[in-house]
Motif scaffolding. Structure first.
Motif, mmCIF file in Angstrom:
data_model
loop_
_atom_site.group_PDB
_atom_site.id
_atom_site.type_symbol
_atom_site.label_atom_id
_atom_site.label_comp_id
_atom_site.label_asym_id
_atom_site.label_seq_id
_atom_site.Cartn_x
_atom_site.Cartn_y
_atom_site.Cartn_z
ATOM 1 N N GLY A 124 0.823 -1.196 0.000
ATOM 2 C CA GLY A 124 0.000 0.000 0.000
ATOM 3 C C GLY A 124 0.864 1.256 0.000
ATOM 4 N N TRP A 125 0.599 2.159 0.961
ATOM 5 C CA TRP A 125 1.386 3.387 1.047
ATOM 6 C C TRP A 125 2.803 3.129 1.537
ATOM 7 C CZ3 TRP A 125 0.112 8.614 0.074
ATOM 8 C CH2 TRP A 125 -1.150 8.792 -0.506
ATOM 9 N N GLY A 126 3.045 1.937 2.080
ATOM 10 C CA GLY A 126 4.380 1.609 2.545
ATOM 11 C C GLY A 126 5.230 0.881 1.525
ATOM 12 N N ARG A 127 4.675 0.609 0.342
ATOM 13 C CA ARG A 127 5.453 -0.105 -0.672
ATOM 14 C C ARG A 127 6.579 0.800 -1.188
ATOM 15 N NH1 ARG A 127 1.085 2.078 -3.175
ATOM 16 N NH2 ARG A 127 1.428 3.097 -5.193
ATOM 17 N N PRO A 128 7.619 0.230 -1.765
ATOM 18 C CA PRO A 128 8.722 1.048 -2.291
ATOM 19 C C PRO A 128 8.222 2.091 -3.288
ATOM 20 C CG PRO A 128 9.341 -1.264 -2.259
ATOM 21 C CD PRO A 128 7.887 -1.220 -1.910
ATOM 22 N N LEU A 129 8.786 3.277 -3.184
ATOM 23 C CA LEU A 129 8.405 4.391 -4.055
ATOM 24 C C LEU A 129 9.261 4.350 -5.315
ATOM 25 C CD1 LEU A 129 6.675 7.025 -4.271
ATOM 26 C CD2 LEU A 129 8.617 8.235 -3.253
ATOM 27 N N SER A 130 8.650 4.152 -6.453
ATOM 28 C CA SER A 130 9.395 4.049 -7.706
ATOM 29 C C SER A 130 9.645 5.434 -8.303
ATOM 30 C CB SER A 130 8.624 3.200 -8.717
ATOM 31 O OG SER A 130 7.436 3.869 -9.127
ATOM 32 N N GLY A 131 10.582 5.480 -9.236
ATOM 33 C CA GLY A 131 10.857 6.724 -9.932
ATOM 34 C C GLY A 131 9.669 7.204 -10.743
ATOM 35 N N TRP A 132 8.947 6.244 -11.346
ATOM 36 C CA TRP A 132 7.760 6.613 -12.119
ATOM 37 C C TRP A 132 6.701 7.272 -11.236
ATOM 38 C CZ3 TRP A 132 7.329 7.122 -17.122
ATOM 39 C CH2 TRP A 132 8.180 6.406 -17.968
ATOM 40 N N GLU A 133 6.475 6.680 -10.088
ATOM 41 C CA GLU A 133 5.465 7.256 -9.196
ATOM 42 C C GLU A 133 5.885 8.634 -8.710
ATOM 43 O OE1 GLU A 133 3.108 6.440 -4.984
ATOM 44 O OE2 GLU A 133 4.459 4.891 -5.785
ATOM 45 N N THR A 134 7.166 8.782 -8.396
ATOM 46 C CA THR A 134 7.671 10.097 -7.981
ATOM 47 C C THR A 134 7.440 11.129 -9.079
ATOM 48 O OG1 THR A 134 9.370 9.049 -6.620
ATOM 49 C CG2 THR A 134 9.704 11.356 -7.182
ATOM 50 N N GLY A 135 7.704 10.725 -10.331
ATOM 51 C CA GLY A 135 7.475 11.627 -11.457
ATOM 52 C C GLY A 135 6.017 12.005 -11.599
ATOM 53 N N ILE A 136 5.116 11.061 -11.339
ATOM 54 C CA ILE A 136 3.680 11.355 -11.431
ATOM 55 C C ILE A 136 3.263 12.360 -10.362
ATOM 56 C CG2 ILE A 136 1.376 10.355 -11.156
ATOM 57 C CD1 ILE A 136 2.500 7.799 -12.470
ATOM 58 N N TRP A 137 3.774 12.167 -9.127
ATOM 59 C CA TRP A 137 3.483 13.136 -8.062
ATOM 60 C C TRP A 137 3.975 14.530 -8.452
ATOM 61 C CZ3 TRP A 137 0.281 12.540 -4.147
ATOM 62 C CH2 TRP A 137 0.021 11.280 -3.626
ATOM 63 N N LEU A 138 5.203 14.603 -8.967
ATOM 64 C CA LEU A 138 5.768 15.890 -9.371
ATOM 65 C C LEU A 138 4.942 16.517 -10.493
ATOM 66 C CD1 LEU A 138 8.031 18.004 -9.179
ATOM 67 C CD2 LEU A 138 9.361 16.605 -10.775
ATOM 68 N N LEU A 139 4.534 15.685 -11.461
ATOM 69 C CA LEU A 139 3.706 16.184 -12.566
ATOM 70 C C LEU A 139 2.376 16.717 -12.049
ATOM 71 C CD1 LEU A 139 3.179 16.532 -15.597
ATOM 72 C CD2 LEU A 139 2.330 14.172 -15.634
ATOM 73 N N ALA A 140 1.775 16.005 -11.088
ATOM 74 C CA ALA A 140 0.500 16.457 -10.520
ATOM 75 C C ALA A 140 0.651 17.834 -9.866
ATOM 76 C CB ALA A 140 -0.011 15.435 -9.508
ATOM 77 N N MET A 141 1.754 18.027 -9.145
ATOM 78 C CA MET A 141 1.987 19.329 -8.517
ATOM 79 C C MET A 141 2.060 20.428 -9.565
ATOM 80 S SD MET A 141 4.872 18.336 -5.665
ATOM 81 C CE MET A 141 4.686 16.864 -4.646
ATOM 82 N N TRP A 142 2.759 20.158 -10.650
ATOM 83 C CA TRP A 142 2.908 21.180 -11.687
ATOM 84 C C TRP A 142 1.615 21.394 -12.470
ATOM 85 C CZ3 TRP A 142 6.086 25.016 -12.575
ATOM 86 C CH2 TRP A 142 7.312 25.019 -11.917
ATOM 87 N N VAL A 143 0.808 20.356 -12.605
ATOM 88 C CA VAL A 143 -0.496 20.538 -13.255
ATOM 89 C C VAL A 143 -1.355 21.493 -12.432
ATOM 90 C CG1 VAL A 143 -2.675 19.395 -13.829
ATOM 91 C CG2 VAL A 143 -0.507 18.361 -14.520
#
Length: 561
Positions: free
Chosen positions: A470-489
């Motif tokens: 769940g929220w404790g699973r390893p954070l991938s680079g792709w997911e990090t990029g999606i979070w960053l993209l969401a912030m910029w959107v």
């Protein structure tokens, strides 16, 4: 044995302790300001709003500088593999800092009586320039203090031929810190010229010099926390600093839009200011890479939490919110409103303040020999101040959107009581989130001031860490990029909302478009920020329970010379 390697590192402790005290009082003044926003008659004639606001702002600058100095003094010997040069000068610098803080607090009260202390054409006590309120007497002492710091750092560092990128970043940073201050040490009667040089200090400090020091210190703290490769971190530091100065030197022009300077600055200021988030994205991405290089548990979670908060809020407060108002067509509406206050609080505290707190949570346990300190207070304090500052940013942003429409679009009277009622909900949210923030500040101040002095109450079996799912699973680079993209959107939505104030329909009295854009963009951005940091830290905690082992405040990591 859990101890530091270089005894002069202990000189940083006094700066960290003063940082915490000033931070607490600065926050208390902020709460008082929020109360005066609701009731402007509160303490009127005794402690006027403009005086308290000045003290609040000046204390912010002082405690952030204390954090910078403490961090530099702590990491300096590790970078150089030798003791700090001239310890007696560092002690003198500390007492000079205390004297300047006391002098500045006292002389700013004179502004209420209109006393500047003019002598030989210079204001000796206070000069009323925002961010540079200190009079010329304090200016000279501050310049001497910066020169001492510069001397100590450069004398401590090895020969230039042995410098790596972190040496260069800190060396250039402390030198520029001293030189740029000179532009704020003379009075010019022409207001446009005075403003021009004032922004030389304010902008080149915050978006030039401080950013360079910040990037360098973040890089070395990542080396200490994760044993990251110095060459890899140095590469990131080099490009981060290069992009900061490439964009920031001309990006200063976004402060020239409305102070009487030539119109061409509107184009160049908009263009280069739009490039300023690039180094922040670079720094944001590198902290992900370094934190995930080995998959080992984090031995000092409070230190890393504040470091992560610093980099993320640098991205959100300085980068995204700065970007939204950096164009002339958006800045014409946002400047001088609460919209700017949202950017300023998240950027100044988030970027630079949280760095000092991260360094303190790393260094204080080392200097106090608290190997297994109870990290629960530090983690709770982080979430209180992080949630509180995001809430304050939201309140300022929403209040600023209403303010732009009611005051600047409709042209209703500020002093006639039209604007204040329209902003009342936002004004009520400020003390609410301010109390949450203040509770976190009080908790972390208590924790750090007494850490290693009080009995260690860390339980032998703390609450279980989350499972790696769940929220404790390893954070991938792709997911990090999606979070960053969401912030910029969401940042893009906010930018369009500010641009919409130029529409004819808005000018004719319809607030529908900017209100929908602001009501979507601001909460979306700040909630995405909150959940991303929660996700990031949750994934790291899921690596398993780890006791605080001897930190690298002891021998310097290999390759740092």
């Amino acid at each position: 044995m859990f101890r530091i390697e270089y005894q002069t590192q202990r000189l940083s402790l006094r700066f960290f302790m003063v940082m915490l005290v000033l931070f607490f009082f600065q926050t208390a003044l902020g709460l008082l300001l929020s109360a005066q926003h609701i009731d402007p008659t509160l303490l009127a004639g005794t402690l006027n709003f403009n005086v308290i606001r000045t003290q609040h702002l000046n204390l912010a600058i002082f405690w952030v500088l204390c954090g910078f100095i403490g961090t530099i003094l702590f990491v300096g010997p590790l970078l150089s593999k030798r003791e700090l040069a001239s310890p007696w000068l560092i002690k003198f610098l500390f007492y000079a800092l205390l004297a300047v803080v006391a002098w500045n607090l006292a002389t700013q009260l004179l502004a209420q009586q209109g006393i500047a202390g003019w002598w030989m054409g210079q204001p000796m006590f206070q000069e009323g320039l925002e961010y540079l309120e200190a009079g010329r007497i304090a200016d000279v002492v501050i310049l001497i203090g910066f020169a001492i710091l510069c001397y100590v750092v450069l004398r401590t560092f090895p020969p230039v031929s042995q410098w790596n990128e972190i040496h260069w970043g800190l060396g250039l940073g402390v030198l520029a810190l001293t030189l740029v201050w000179v532009f704020g040490m003379f009075f010019v009667e022409r207001l446009d010229v005075q403003e021009y040089f004032r922004w030389y200090v304010v902008h080149y400090w915050v978006e030039g010099v401080w950013e360079v020091i910040h990037i360098s210190l973040v890089g070395f703290l990542l080396v200490l926390l994760f044993k990251a490769d110095v060459k890899s971190v140095g590469y990131a530091v080099f490009w981060g600093i290069s992009l900061v100065w490439l964009s920031g030197l001309i990006g200063n022009a976004h402060h020239y839009f409305w102070i009487g300077t030539p119109e061409f600055w509107q184009f160049w200021g908009s263009l280069f200011s739009a490039l300023e988030p690039l180094p922040l994205i670079f720094c944001f991405w590198h902290i992900y890479l370094d934190a995930h290089q080995d998959g080992k548990p984090i031995p000092n979670m409070p230190a890393f939490a504040f470091l992560l908060g610093s980099v993320v809020l640098e991205q959100v407060g300085a980068g995204i919110l700065g970007f939204t108002m950096t164009f002339a067509l958006t800045n014409v509406w946002s400047h001088g409103t609460w919209v700017t206050a949202a950017h300023a609080h998240l950027a100044l505290f988030g970027t630079f303040g949280m760095l000092g707190l991260a360094a303190a949570y790393y260094a204080v346990p080392v200097m106090r020999g608290a190997a297994n300190f109870d990290q629960r207070l530090g983690k709770l304090a982080f979430w209180l101040v992080f949630t509180g500052i995001l809430g304050l940013g939201f309140a300022f942003a929403i209040g600023g959107t209403v303010q732009v429409y009611v005051y600047r679009t409709l042209g209703l009277d500020w002093f006639g009581g039209d604007v204040a009622p329209a902003m009342l909900i936002a004004k009520a949210m400020v003390p609410l989130f301010g109390i949450i923030f203040t509770a976190g500040v009080a908790l972390l101040a208590y924790d750090l001031l007494t850490l290693g002095l009080r009995e260690n109450t860390a339980a032998s079996a703390e609450s279980p860490y989350p499972a790696a799912a769940g929220w404790g699973r390893p954070l991938s680079g792709w997911e990090t990029g999606i979070w960053l993209l969401a912030m910029w959107v969401f940042g893009g939505v906010i930018t369009l909302g500010l641009l919409s104030f130029n529409l004819d329909t808005v000018q004719q009295g319809s607030a529908l478009v900017p209100y929908i854009m602001g009501g979507t963009g601001y909460p979306g951005l700040l909630l995405a920020t909150l959940f991303f940091v929660w996700r990031f830290l949750h994934s790291l905690e899921a690596r398993g329970h780890a006791r605080l082992t001897p930190l690298a405040g002891v021998p310097a990591p290999a390759g740092t010379a």
